[in-house]
Design an enzyme around this catalytic site. Sequence first.
Site, PDB file in Angstrom:
ATOM      1  N   GLN A  46       0.808  -1.218   0.000  1.00 34.54           N
ATOM      2  CA  GLN A  46       0.000   0.000   0.000  1.00 34.54           C
ATOM      3  C   GLN A  46       0.841   1.268   0.000  1.00 34.54           C
ATOM      4  O   GLN A  46       0.337   2.337  -0.317  1.00 34.54           O
ATOM      5  CB  GLN A  46      -0.939   0.005   1.220  1.00 34.54           C
ATOM      6  CG  GLN A  46      -1.931  -1.142   1.222  1.00 34.54           C
ATOM      7  CD  GLN A  46      -2.924  -1.032   2.365  1.00 34.54           C
ATOM      8  OE1 GLN A  46      -3.001  -0.007   3.039  1.00 34.54           O
ATOM      9  NE2 GLN A  46      -3.689  -2.087   2.593  1.00 34.54           N
TER      10      GLN A  46
ATOM     11  N   PHE B 138      -6.642 -18.428  41.401  1.00 38.45           N
ATOM     12  CA  PHE B 138      -7.370 -18.628  40.147  1.00 38.45           C
ATOM     13  C   PHE B 138      -6.406 -18.610  38.962  1.00 38.45           C
ATOM     14  O   PHE B 138      -6.523 -19.422  38.037  1.00 38.45           O
ATOM     15  CB  PHE B 138      -8.430 -17.537  39.983  1.00 38.45           C
ATOM     16  CG  PHE B 138      -9.318 -17.724  38.790  1.00 38.45           C
ATOM     17  CD1 PHE B 138     -10.432 -18.544  38.857  1.00 38.45           C
ATOM     18  CD2 PHE B 138      -9.042 -17.080  37.594  1.00 38.45           C
ATOM     19  CE1 PHE B 138     -11.257 -18.720  37.756  1.00 38.45           C
ATOM     20  CE2 PHE B 138      -9.854 -17.250  36.490  1.00 38.45           C
ATOM     21  CZ  PHE B 138     -10.967 -18.072  36.576  1.00 38.45           C
TER      22      PHE B 138
ATOM     23  N   HIS C 258     -11.955  -4.834  31.253  1.00 41.73           N
ATOM     24  CA  HIS C 258     -12.574  -5.368  32.461  1.00 41.73           C
ATOM     25  C   HIS C 258     -12.782  -4.196  33.419  1.00 41.73           C
ATOM     26  O   HIS C 258     -11.876  -3.391  33.632  1.00 41.73           O
ATOM     27  CB  HIS C 258     -11.653  -6.386  33.129  1.00 41.73           C
ATOM     28  CG  HIS C 258     -11.680  -7.735  32.476  1.00 41.73           C
ATOM     29  ND1 HIS C 258     -11.444  -7.926  31.143  1.00 41.73           N
ATOM     30  CD2 HIS C 258     -11.907  -8.978  33.005  1.00 41.73           C
ATOM     31  CE1 HIS C 258     -11.519  -9.221  30.860  1.00 41.73           C
ATOM     32  NE2 HIS C 258     -11.801  -9.880  31.963  1.00 41.73           N
TER      33      HIS C 258
ATOM     34  N   HIS D 193     -17.931  -7.532  32.888  1.00 39.14           N
ATOM     35  CA  HIS D 193     -18.379  -7.681  34.278  1.00 39.14           C
ATOM     36  C   HIS D 193     -19.307  -6.533  34.682  1.00 39.14           C
ATOM     37  O   HIS D 193     -20.479  -6.567  34.381  1.00 39.14           O
ATOM     38  CB  HIS D 193     -17.199  -7.817  35.239  1.00 39.14           C
ATOM     39  CG  HIS D 193     -16.389  -9.049  35.012  1.00 39.14           C
ATOM     40  ND1 HIS D 193     -16.900 -10.314  35.141  1.00 39.14           N
ATOM     41  CD2 HIS D 193     -15.086  -9.209  34.622  1.00 39.14           C
ATOM     42  CE1 HIS D 193     -15.970 -11.208  34.859  1.00 39.14           C
ATOM     43  NE2 HIS D 193     -14.867 -10.566  34.525  1.00 39.14           N
TER      44      HIS D 193
ATOM     45  N   LEU E   9     -12.212 -22.999  30.414  1.00 38.19           N
ATOM     46  CA  LEU E   9     -11.299 -24.015  30.944  1.00 38.19           C
ATOM     47  C   LEU E   9     -11.457 -24.166  32.448  1.00 38.19           C
ATOM     48  O   LEU E   9     -11.414 -25.283  32.979  1.00 38.19           O
ATOM     49  CB  LEU E   9      -9.852 -23.644  30.595  1.00 38.19           C
ATOM     50  CG  LEU E   9      -8.766 -24.622  31.056  1.00 38.19           C
ATOM     51  CD1 LEU E   9      -8.932 -25.978  30.392  1.00 38.19           C
ATOM     52  CD2 LEU E   9      -7.374 -24.050  30.766  1.00 38.19           C
TER      53      LEU E   9
END
EC number: 3.5.4.6
Length: 839
Positions: A293, A463, A659, A681, A739
């Site tokens: 381009q 976690f 988030h 959330h 998962l």
Amino acid sequence: MEPNIYQLALAALFGASFVAVSGFFMHFKALNLVLERGKERKENPDGDEPQNPTLVRRRSQVRRKVNDQYGRSPASLPDATPFTDGGGGGGGDTGRSNGHVYVDEIPPGLPRLHTPSEGRASVHGASSIRKTGSFVRPISPKSPVASASAFESVEESDDDDNLTNSEGLDASYLQANGDNEMPADANEEQISMAASSMIRSHSVSGDLHGVQPDPIAADILRKEPEQETFVRLNVPLEVPTSDEVEAYKCLQECLELRKRYVFQETVAPWEKEVISDPSTPKPNTEPFAHYPQGKSDHCFEMQDGVVHVFANKDAKEDLFPVADATAFFTDLHHVLKVIAAGNIRTLCHRRLVLLEQKFNLHLMLNADKEFLAQKSAPHRDFYNVRKVDTHVHHSACMNQKHLLRFIKSKLRKEPDEVVIFRDGTYLTLREVFESLDLTGYDLNVDLLDVHADKSTFHRFDKFNLKYNPCGQSRLREIFLKQDNLIQGRFLGEITKQVFSDLEASKYQMAEYRISIYGRKMSEWDQLASWIVNNDLYSENVVWLIQLPRLYNIYKDMGIVTSFQNILDNIFIPLFEATVDPDSHPQLHVFLKQVVGFDLVDDESKPERRPTKHMPTPAQWTNAFNPAFSYYVYYCYANLYVLNKLRESKGMTTITLRPHSGEAGDIDHLAATFLTCHSIAHGINLRKSPVLQYLYYLAQIGLAMSPLSNNSLFLDYHRNPFPVFFLRGLNVSLSTDDPLQIHLTKEPLVEEYSIAASVWKLSACDLCEIARNSVYQSGFSHALKSHWIGKDYYKRGPDGNDIHKTNVPHIRVEFRDTIWKEEMQQVYLGKAVISDEVVP
């Protein structure tokens, strides 16, 4: 000798059979006589002499004999007793006039004869007055259900204009099985049925007696959707007090601040590309093809953490100015001041409760009508409307069983593949598992230990450890990383398998978040190379880039010296690829599939509230991580300039979708209110009625993940999702981490099913949430037009296509009307509302 019991039973059976056969024969013979008489009357409409008078005389004698013996013909047959000289219907000679035999009608003084049958209130033929269109009705070829709507009969009036007086018995009515056609001269304008009122064409059938089966199911399919009326709520606008007027003005200021910050394309997507035929867009056969381009004349430089773009090297005018940090933090503090005011909190809480009660009242009045409107949309149901997983992390996009099968297959098929360099030694896959004292036979889901459990609640650190299969970081590096010794080949292969599952489902899409850490500038080219080399493309998938907020860790490790280093590593390559696509060809083609930018990490960590005058990124050299809003501003400002530059060159843009509100301070939600198109959330909105009301008015998208929140920060039954949905916030369901969270092959459907079961969501609710997810997503205008209708960008029912979304116009009109009323309430009756949804 007494007769045997079996002989008695046999005799009784024989007698009953004889009586039944005799009754059937008499019934059948009488019916045939009536039908033949009807045919003769039709063949001789002008009163001509029947062709066989002997046959007619014999039939009349038989009819008289039958009536003398049994009194009256069966109730299931039309009354056909012979006309006598005295006008009676019993015995005597058969009445004649000009040689014709007449059939007596039921005397007009008697009440109508009703013989109920299954699913019907009465049998046709009991009255001499009936609707012409009800004689023979089309029915579905797959079902014997008549097409006359049970709900049409309620809506239609019984005026004389809609009724036809049939004199005597009509043979076409008796021949309800379609053997004889309707008479051409019998009110053709009433018999004809407009083709536009039918969704499909249907074959004609019926039973001999003219008794039609229950019409309800087929009628629902035959009716055009949304023809039913519904009850509209008419709540007059309240006259606000002087205190409320001041509160509304504060809310107006917050909404106007957001309009000044949020990036909006100069030309809307539907104006750039007009979709006249929203059929399936042609698949992109060469998604990674690069065509040279050339480099534009633009020049850019980083100043105080924000990139400034100039027309050329000699130009000094900033082409795309953006609000500076001081202005942003000043406005942020103003918003925080508004949401803390007691009178505004009270007002917003009352408005939110009123919104909730309005929706409950709407459901009480119109839930059945919404249900029937959904039934009238052919082919569509919850399973085959488009649903987008608006928030899912790529490293956790597969379920644990899928990952286990993949690891076992690689251990079986490629055990000698060199996969990692650890402690100065290259190790094969077999050697890695031997060092862990594991074999393929030993592996199971429990040993893999990637599923979140009770130990992860309020423990974000634990976690994150669940991303390590079998608790081993080396297995995560081998199977879940793209920048490893094997160039992420294993992760690419399992990603393709996930793509294949999505394409097989056809109606499920995903927006996968993949990480850029900001440790070095080459990360972008490495990621783009991994995407292109592994041919990771699907029509069901787009990408978001997530930036982990880990400055303090990189600072401790000596990777960066200031926050400015992270901003340089993230945004400089993007501007280079935009100004000169040939300098980063793979990154250039990859950015065509990138639709958003995300910020991720543990929001519950304590942080200092930013002041109006914060240090510049180059001055941020201390070991502490900057506040969330500090990250948000500098990502927003650089993305704003980048999008302006890319839009000017005809390239795709990238929205800010971080988030926010999963945990931590309310400041996070205030910062994203000013700058972001949608967030992930947002459960902390339940703590601030003012921010919740502002998010409703601005219709900011919330990609909520109740199952993920249940494992980390908030029990499922306390999740505010159902309340947000009732009040009309723009919410969608997402999986976050299949998962760690989900157990099935279709995690998004699992998320919907659990929400529907726990919160008793209806099919209409689920389809509305799915429609919201498409609106929030970053898929192209052409795909959205195909998925939810070519006019999807219009407000209200004009932008809804029930044949694609399965959301009734009733629901969409209610949501739109209530939102407009709230906007007029806040703007004191002076709100200017666009006819198009802000993208």
